[in-house]
Structure formats: C-alpha cells, structure tokens
Scaffold this motif. Structure first.
Motif, PDB file in Angstrom:
ATOM      1  N   SER A  14       9.495   6.428  -7.896  1.00 38.49           N
ATOM      2  CA  SER A  14       7.787   6.259  -7.834  1.00 38.49           C
ATOM      3  C   SER A  14       6.570   7.780  -8.374  1.00 38.49           C
ATOM      4  N   LEU A  32       0.500  -1.462   0.256  1.00 40.88           N
ATOM      5  CA  LEU A  32      -0.125   0.230   0.220  1.00 40.88           C
ATOM      6  C   LEU A  32       1.079   1.655  -0.373  1.00 40.88           C
ATOM      7  N   ILE A  46       9.347  -5.767  -8.360  1.00 38.74           N
ATOM      8  CA  ILE A  46       9.630  -4.618  -8.514  1.00 38.74           C
ATOM      9  C   ILE A  46      10.619  -4.196  -8.075  1.00 38.74           C
ATOM     10  N   LYS A  99      -6.401  -0.036   5.959  1.00 36.92           N
ATOM     11  CA  LYS A  99      -4.962   0.678   5.228  1.00 36.92           C
ATOM     12  C   LYS A  99      -5.707   0.596   3.993  1.00 36.92           C
ATOM     13  N   ASN A 149       4.216   3.677  -1.730  1.00 34.87           N
ATOM     14  CA  ASN A 149       4.531   4.436  -2.744  1.00 34.87           C
ATOM     15  C   ASN A 149       4.814   4.187  -4.105  1.00 34.87           C
ATOM     16  N   MET A 150       4.997   2.905  -4.507  1.00 38.31           N
ATOM     17  CA  MET A 150       4.934   2.375  -5.448  1.00 38.31           C
ATOM     18  C   MET A 150       3.271   1.793  -5.469  1.00 38.31           C
ATOM     19  N   LEU A 186      12.063   2.772 -11.917  1.00 37.47           N
ATOM     20  CA  LEU A 186      11.242   3.799 -12.035  1.00 37.47           C
ATOM     21  C   LEU A 186      11.013   4.447 -10.024  1.00 37.47           C
ATOM     22  N   ARG A 232      -1.334  -5.534   4.559  1.00 36.57           N
ATOM     23  CA  ARG A 232      -2.118  -6.520   5.377  1.00 36.57           C
ATOM     24  C   ARG A 232      -2.887  -5.775   6.062  1.00 36.57           C
ATOM     25  N   VAL A 257       6.467  -4.474  -1.898  1.00 38.35           N
ATOM     26  CA  VAL A 257       6.699  -4.620  -0.515  1.00 38.35           C
ATOM     27  C   VAL A 257       8.202  -4.753  -0.616  1.00 38.35           C
ATOM     28  N   SER A 265      10.526  -8.328   2.801  1.00 36.58           N
ATOM     29  CA  SER A 265       9.675  -9.026   2.829  1.00 36.58           C
ATOM     30  C   SER A 265       8.951 -10.096   1.815  1.00 36.58           C
TER      31      SER A 265
HETATM   32  N1  LIG Z   1      10.368   3.965  -3.768  1.00 36.73           N
HETATM   33  C1  LIG Z   1      10.807   4.134  -4.881  1.00 36.73           C
HETATM   34  O1  LIG Z   1      10.457   4.481  -5.759  1.00 36.73           O
HETATM   35  C2  LIG Z   1      10.661   3.001  -5.680  1.00 36.73           C
HETATM   36  C3  LIG Z   1      11.209   2.467  -6.848  1.00 36.73           C
HETATM   37  C4  LIG Z   1      11.347   1.383  -7.608  1.00 36.73           C
HETATM   38  C5  LIG Z   1      10.715   0.073  -6.798  1.00 36.73           C
HETATM   39  N2  LIG Z   1      11.119   0.167  -5.757  1.00 36.73           N
HETATM   40  C6  LIG Z   1      10.294  -0.983  -5.018  1.00 36.73           C
HETATM   41  O2  LIG Z   1       9.470  -1.194  -4.317  1.00 36.73           O
HETATM   42  C7  LIG Z   1       8.653  -1.873  -2.948  1.00 36.73           C
HETATM   43  C8  LIG Z   1       8.390  -0.998  -2.723  1.00 36.73           C
HETATM   44  O3  LIG Z   1       8.861   0.271  -2.309  1.00 36.73           O
HETATM   45  P1  LIG Z   1       7.747   2.102  -1.724  1.00 36.73           P
HETATM   46  O4  LIG Z   1       8.500   2.912  -1.892  1.00 36.73           O
HETATM   47  O5  LIG Z   1       6.494   1.353  -2.583  1.00 36.73           O
HETATM   48  O6  LIG Z   1       7.457   1.060  -0.350  1.00 36.73           O
HETATM   49  P2  LIG Z   1       6.944   1.722   0.402  1.00 36.73           P
HETATM   50  O7  LIG Z   1       5.766   2.802   0.563  1.00 36.73           O
HETATM   51  O8  LIG Z   1       7.911   1.595   1.843  1.00 36.73           O
HETATM   52  O9  LIG Z   1       5.701   0.434   0.898  1.00 36.73           O
HETATM   53  C9  LIG Z   1       5.379  -0.258   1.487  1.00 36.73           C
HETATM   54  C10 LIG Z   1       4.312  -1.475   1.642  1.00 36.73           C
HETATM   55  O10 LIG Z   1       5.157  -2.488   1.612  1.00 36.73           O
HETATM   56  C11 LIG Z   1       4.091  -2.824   2.633  1.00 36.73           C
HETATM   57  N3  LIG Z   1       4.789  -4.217   3.740  1.00 36.73           N
HETATM   58  C12 LIG Z   1       6.210  -4.712   4.215  1.00 36.73           C
HETATM   59  N4  LIG Z   1       5.696  -5.587   4.249  1.00 36.73           N
HETATM   60  C13 LIG Z   1       4.731  -6.231   4.172  1.00 36.73           C
HETATM   61  C14 LIG Z   1       4.223  -8.155   3.836  1.00 36.73           C
HETATM   62  N5  LIG Z   1       5.492  -8.415   4.982  1.00 36.73           N
HETATM   63  N6  LIG Z   1       3.126  -8.335   3.834  1.00 36.73           N
HETATM   64  C15 LIG Z   1       2.449  -7.270   3.176  1.00 36.73           C
HETATM   65  N7  LIG Z   1       2.735  -6.185   3.434  1.00 36.73           N
HETATM   66  C16 LIG Z   1       4.457  -6.066   3.339  1.00 36.73           C
HETATM   67  C17 LIG Z   1       3.907  -2.034   3.814  1.00 36.73           C
HETATM   68  O11 LIG Z   1       2.631  -2.216   4.574  1.00 36.73           O
HETATM   69  P3  LIG Z   1       1.969  -1.329   5.465  1.00 36.73           P
HETATM   70  O12 LIG Z   1       1.670  -0.345   5.209  1.00 36.73           O
HETATM   71  O13 LIG Z   1       1.142  -2.349   5.960  1.00 36.73           O
HETATM   72  O14 LIG Z   1       3.394  -1.318   6.196  1.00 36.73           O
HETATM   73  C18 LIG Z   1       4.244  -0.769   2.279  1.00 36.73           C
HETATM   74  O15 LIG Z   1       2.504  -1.069   2.426  1.00 36.73           O
HETATM   75  C19 LIG Z   1      10.132  -1.889  -2.521  1.00 36.73           C
HETATM   76  O16 LIG Z   1      10.772  -3.111  -2.569  1.00 36.73           O
HETATM   77  C20 LIG Z   1      11.333  -1.244  -2.987  1.00 36.73           C
HETATM   78  O17 LIG Z   1      12.444  -1.654  -3.679  1.00 36.73           O
HETATM   79  C21 LIG Z   1      11.061   1.412  -4.753  1.00 36.73           C
END
Ligand SMILES: NC(=O)c1ccc[n+]([C@@H]2O[C@H](COP(=O)([O-])OP(=O)(O)OC[C@H]3O[C@@H](n4cnc5c(N)ncnc54)[C@H](OP(=O)(O)O)[C@@H]3O)[C@@H](O)[C@H]2O)c1
Length: 211
Positions: free
Chosen positions: A132, A9, A90, A36, A11-12, A130, A32, A65, A69
């Motif tokens: 987010s 849930l 991703i 939310k 940024n991505m 990319l 989870r 995620v 995880s």
């Molecule tokens: N941000 C970027 O610019 C970017 C770019 C490319 C790739 N990525 C990759 O994309 C992925 C997500 O990044 P993000 O920036 O969106 O991260 P984020 O904003 O921190 O969001 C991560 C999400 O994962 C959920 N999560 C964590 N552990 C979990 C579990 N065991 N079961 C279910 N949900 C779980 C969290 O849930 P809760 O809300 O409940 O904590 C949260 O909603 C990462 O692997 C990152 O490396 C990110």
C-alpha cells in the motif's frame, strides 16, 4: 475518467482512493462504519460516501477488504447491486503462516470471489502485488509501477487498464482469471523476499522489457 467505488477504509482503500482522485476519477468510499467513511472521504477531499450494502455508484467496484470477508461482502451487496459492475479483487488469501493459501487447491481468491458475484459482473484481479505505501508513493526512481491484472472479460480488463493508467501506473495483462493464482503466488513470493532477503517492504516487482 472512471467512476470508482471502493469498499473498505484501510491502507489499500486510502492509497487507491488518493491516486484515483489525483487521476481525475469519480471516487465513492464505502465502509461498514459510516462515521469512519465520512472521515476518510473528508481527509481525501473530493470523494463521496456511499452506503454499505446499497448499490455502489461506481462502474468499477474495488473490494479493499481482507480476503476472509470478501466473498461475504459481495453476497451482502447482492446480485442487483453488483449487476454489470467490474469488480476488482485486490485480496491476498495467504495463510497465517505465510506459507500457502486458504483457498481450495487449484483455485484462487479471485475465482472464489467470482463464484459469489452475479453472472453479469466481471471480476478482475489487480493491485495485489503492490504494497500500500509503494502504491501511495507512485512511480519510483523514474520507473512506472506495474499492476498485474487477470480476468476473463476483455472489455472489463480494458476498463481496468484505463483506470490503472489514470493512476500513473502501468497495467500488465497476464491472461484469464485463472492466472490470479499466479498473481497471488507473486504476493507470497514478495512475503518470502521480505522475510529472507530484502528485509523490508519498500520494493515492487515489475517487468523490465529489454529491447
Ligand atoms: N496492505 C497492503 O500492502 C496490501 C497490498 C496488496 C493487497 N492487499 C490486500 O488488500 C486488502 C485490504 O488490505 P488493507 O491493508 O487495506 O487492510 P486494512 O488496512 O486492514 O483495511 C481493511 C478494511 O476492510 C474493512 N472490512 C473488513 N471486513 C469488512 C466487512 N465484512 N465489510 C466491510 N468492510 C470490511 C475494514 O473495515 P473497518 O475499518 O470497519 O475495520 C477495513 O477498513 C486485503 O485483502 C489485502 O490482502 C493489501
């Protein structure tokens, strides 16, 4: 039109869900924390909410995620729930000092996630290069954003490519799933650029094809 389930849930997840809805896809949000997840679906408008651990509705399941995880999440859903799905990885398994990876030497996050997935599912690496907010903003200054993909199953990559095109982005196939290692290195390269030259994250790396 594709049918997509997004696990996560953050940024991505919101950037992908927003673009996917705008592109006419059916989008299911799974988190989870059910409250939310409902909140995000309501903010997006048009997305449905799935149940964590139950079979995702989408044919394509995006793991949005943290890498730490990801394999555990795949195992939690289990073989029956993910059988026949295309799983988009991703993640960027970058070490905390941004100098390397937490994955075993010679492997990649995508390959480790594939080990946790059922034999009948197909893992495709995509979207990891990319940022987010760049993804959320979409085409920049008249240029389509490139989404590099890697995977072993040609049909799965065709389906992911069609999904990427529906987001107004350009799929760029880089080869087999082992190429995910290179794509994860591209993410590390971007972090190096942020630290040493570009100094911000409002950029993307793409392919300029010269005639
Ligand atoms: N941000 C970027 O610019 C970017 C770019 C490319 C790739 N990525 C990759 O994309 C992925 C997500 O990044 P993000 O920036 O969106 O991260 P984020 O904003 O921190 O969001 C991560 C999400 O994962 C959920 N999560 C964590 N552990 C979990 C579990 N065991 N079961 C279910 N949900 C779980 C969290 O849930 P809760 O809300 O409940 O904590 C949260 O909603 C990462 O692997 C990152 O490396 C990110």
């Amino acid at each position: 039109m594709s049918s997509i389930s997004i696990i996560g849930l953050g940024n991505m997840a919101s950037a992908l869900a927003d673009r996917a809805l705008a592109g006419g896809n059916a989008v299911e949000i799974i988190g989870r924390d059910p409250a939310k997840a409902k909140e995000l679906a309501a903010a997006l408008g048009g997305a449905t909410v799935g149940t964590a651990g139950a079979a995702p509705a989408g044919d394509i399941v995006i793991l949005a995620v943290p890498y730490a995880s990801a394999a555990a999440v795949v195992s939690e859903y289990g073989d029956d729930a993910l059988q026949g799905k295309v799983i988009i990885d991703i993640t960027n398994p970058v070490s905390p000092d941004f100098q390397g990876f937490v994955t075993p030497d010679g492997s990649s996050g995508a390959q480790e996630i594939a080990k946790a997935a059922p034999a009948g599912a197909h893992v495709v690496k995509a979207f990891n290069t990319l940022f987010s907010h760049v993804l959320a903003a979409g085409p920049a200054e008249g240029r389509l954003l490139d989404v590099f993909i890697a995977g072993d199953d040609a049909q799965a990559k065709t389906r992911v490519s069609a999904f990427i095109e529906s987001l107004g982005l350009r799929p760029m196939d880089t080869g087999q799933l082992a190429m995910a290692r290179s794509l994860e290195n591209v993410a590390l390269l971007q972090l190096g650029l942020v630290a040493h030259s570009v100094k911000h994250t409002n950029f993307f790396l793409g392919v300029s094809i010269l005639s």
